[in-house]
Write a protein that holds these residues in place. Structure first.
Motif, short mmCIF file in Angstrom:
data_model
loop_
_atom_site.label_atom_id
_atom_site.label_comp_id
_atom_site.label_asym_id
_atom_site.label_seq_id
_atom_site.Cartn_x
_atom_site.Cartn_y
_atom_site.Cartn_z
N LEU A 236 -1.27 -7.82 -5.63
CA LEU A 236 -0.50 -6.59 -5.84
C LEU A 236 0.98 -6.92 -6.02
N CYS A 237 1.27 -8.08 -6.58
CA CYS A 237 2.65 -8.54 -6.71
C CYS A 237 3.46 -7.64 -7.65
N ASN A 238 4.75 -7.54 -7.34
CA ASN A 238 5.71 -6.87 -8.22
C ASN A 238 5.34 -5.41 -8.52
N ASN A 239 4.98 -4.69 -7.47
CA ASN A 239 4.82 -3.24 -7.53
C ASN A 239 5.87 -2.61 -6.62
N PRO A 240 6.28 -1.37 -6.88
CA PRO A 240 7.33 -0.73 -6.07
C PRO A 240 6.84 -0.21 -4.73
N ILE A 241 6.14 -1.06 -3.99
CA ILE A 241 5.60 -0.66 -2.69
C ILE A 241 6.68 -0.79 -1.62
N THR A 242 6.60 0.06 -0.61
CA THR A 242 7.60 0.13 0.44
C THR A 242 7.01 -0.34 1.77
N GLU A 243 7.85 -0.33 2.81
CA GLU A 243 7.40 -0.69 4.14
C GLU A 243 6.21 0.17 4.57
N MET A 244 6.30 1.48 4.35
CA MET A 244 5.23 2.37 4.75
C MET A 244 3.95 2.09 3.95
N MET B 249 -13.33 -7.40 5.30
CA MET B 249 -13.72 -7.98 4.02
C MET B 249 -14.07 -9.44 4.26
N PRO B 250 -15.34 -9.73 4.46
CA PRO B 250 -15.75 -11.07 4.89
C PRO B 250 -15.54 -12.16 3.84
N ALA B 251 -15.40 -11.79 2.55
CA ALA B 251 -15.29 -12.81 1.51
C ALA B 251 -13.86 -13.02 1.01
N LEU B 252 -12.93 -12.16 1.39
CA LEU B 252 -11.58 -12.24 0.83
C LEU B 252 -10.87 -13.52 1.26
N LYS B 253 -10.42 -14.29 0.26
CA LYS B 253 -9.76 -15.57 0.51
C LYS B 253 -8.26 -15.54 0.23
N GLN B 254 -7.84 -14.67 -0.70
CA GLN B 254 -6.42 -14.65 -1.05
C GLN B 254 -5.95 -13.22 -1.22
N LEU B 255 -4.78 -12.92 -0.62
CA LEU B 255 -4.17 -11.59 -0.72
C LEU B 255 -2.68 -11.77 -1.00
N ASN B 256 -2.25 -11.28 -2.15
CA ASN B 256 -0.84 -11.34 -2.54
C ASN B 256 -0.25 -9.93 -2.44
N LEU B 257 0.64 -9.74 -1.50
CA LEU B 257 1.21 -8.41 -1.23
C LEU B 257 2.73 -8.54 -1.33
N VAL B 258 3.24 -8.58 -2.57
CA VAL B 258 4.66 -8.88 -2.80
C VAL B 258 5.33 -7.70 -3.50
N PRO B 259 6.23 -6.99 -2.84
CA PRO B 259 6.89 -5.83 -3.46
C PRO B 259 7.90 -6.25 -4.51
N TYR B 260 8.15 -5.33 -5.45
CA TYR B 260 9.15 -5.57 -6.50
C TYR B 260 10.54 -5.69 -5.90
N LYS B 261 10.87 -4.81 -4.97
CA LYS B 261 12.14 -4.88 -4.26
C LYS B 261 11.85 -5.24 -2.80
N THR B 262 12.81 -5.86 -2.16
CA THR B 262 12.62 -6.30 -0.78
C THR B 262 12.21 -5.15 0.12
N ALA B 263 11.13 -5.34 0.86
CA ALA B 263 10.66 -4.35 1.84
C ALA B 263 11.01 -4.86 3.23
N HIS B 264 11.48 -3.97 4.08
CA HIS B 264 11.93 -4.34 5.42
C HIS B 264 10.93 -3.79 6.44
N LEU B 265 10.18 -4.68 7.07
CA LEU B 265 9.15 -4.26 8.02
C LEU B 265 9.71 -4.26 9.45
N ASP B 266 9.49 -3.18 10.16
CA ASP B 266 9.83 -3.19 11.58
C ASP B 266 8.69 -3.88 12.33
N ASP B 267 8.84 -4.02 13.64
CA ASP B 267 7.83 -4.76 14.41
C ASP B 267 6.46 -4.11 14.35
N THR B 268 6.42 -2.78 14.31
CA THR B 268 5.13 -2.08 14.25
C THR B 268 4.41 -2.39 12.95
#
Length: 318
Positions: free
Chosen positions: A192-200, A212-231
């Motif tokens: 899901l690289c380079n999509n306008p996804i946010t922290e929420m 998902m027992p078979a998933l080997k690779q997950l790319n979760l890269v937002p287009y703009k920097t997302a700032h995650l809090d501890d939660t």
């Protein structure tokens, strides 16, 4: 001769416009600089429409320019016919993609553009057992299209690779995709690289994705920097427990706070399967633990570090 609804419409319009309408047509096309005056002055309506098509101003499934021109000369009836034809073209195109998918193991629509706001997957009404890879890179896929895909995932039971990079995916519909992923238990790769996804968006996705027992690779890269809090960071750590086979998690361009990041490092440490964690070094606190080893070269070479989980007895290698 093969049926051509466009040419039928072009010919019908050309034969039924009166002289005043043809004059208005020429004047508008010239005045709006849609086509060169030298060509338009000598052309009939049919020739003008063909030239618009030749110059790719009337693309498949999009006759909005033609409809607009027809309304300018007072022919709303033909404008409505053009819009109906465009809608039918889009439906036919979606069906062709579905039929093609039924016959192929890999469907690549990279850079075909223009799907935002449409439902191109609605034509998939039956299981597509052969399809293993679905590449939708840079297709302008928005939330409507994503919901359309999520609604038909149960027809793609053998899908192993899903590439949704460089689209317009955001908001709650990312979670709707995650909710539907249980229909594709064989899925091994999601990007899901380079999509306008946010922290929420990231937090909702992490909380919603099923086991998902078979998933080997997950790319979760937002287009703009997302700032995650501890939660939000903790939700990713919890997500890892539902992805037992995951070998590579790409979280570059995501910032995390100290406690949340360390919680994630601990979750990686405790896994029984080696996991590479990719992240932007300058966006997270420094963390070193006994069983996680720094393997990357730092931000100068790719702007991320790679942490590789290593067992006590041996060091994993690429």
């Amino acid at each position: 001769m093969a049926e051509n609804p466009r040419q039928d419409l072009f010919l019908d319009i050309s034969q039924n416009l009166v002289d005043a309408e043809i004059r208005d047509l020429r004047n508008y096309v010239i005045g709006a600089k849609i086509l060169p005056a030298g060509f338009v002055e000598k052309a009939n309506a049919h020739q003008i429409f063909n030239q618009l098509e030749k110059q790719q101003k009337l693309k498949l499934g999009d006759l909005s320019l033609l409809a607009n021109i027809l309304r300018k000369i007072g022919r709303n009836d033909y404008a409505e016919q053009a819009e109906e034809l465009a809608e039918n073209e889009m439906k036919d195109s979606s069906k062709e993609q579905s039929d093609l998918a039924c016959k192929r193991r890999r469907l690549d629509t990279t850079e075909t553009k223009g799907n935002e706001g449409l439902e191109p997957f609605a034509a998939i009404q039956h299981p597509v057992a052969n399809l293993k890879e679905l590449h939708l890179y840079d297709n302008k896929i928005g939330n409507v299209c994503l919901r359309s895909l999520a609604a038909v995932l149960h027809h793609l039971p053998c899908l192993k690779k899903l590439d949704l990079s460089c689209n317009s995916i955001r908001d709650a519909d990312l979670a709707s995709l995650a909710t539907s992923l249980h229909h594709v238990p064989s899925l091994q790769f999601i990007t899901l690289c380079n999509n306008p996804i946010t922290e929420m968006d990231i937090k909702d996705f992490a909380q919603t994705i099923p086991k998902m027992p078979a998933l080997k690779q997950l790319n979760l890269v937002p287009y703009k920097t997302a700032h995650l809090d501890d939660t939000a960071s903790t939700s990713i750590s919890t997500m890892l427990t539902r992805l037992p086979a995951l070998e590579r998690l790409n979280l570059t361009n995501i910032s995390m706070q100290d406690a949340g990041f360390r919680d994630m490092v601990t979750a990686v440490e405790e896994r029984s399967v080696d996991l590479k964690l990719l992240y932007s070094e300058h966006l997270v606190p420094r963390a070193t633990t006994g069983s996680i080893q720094l393997c990357g070269d730092g931000p100068e070479d790719g702007n991320y570090d790679i942490f590789d989980l290593c067992s006590d007895d041996e060091t994993s290698s690429d």
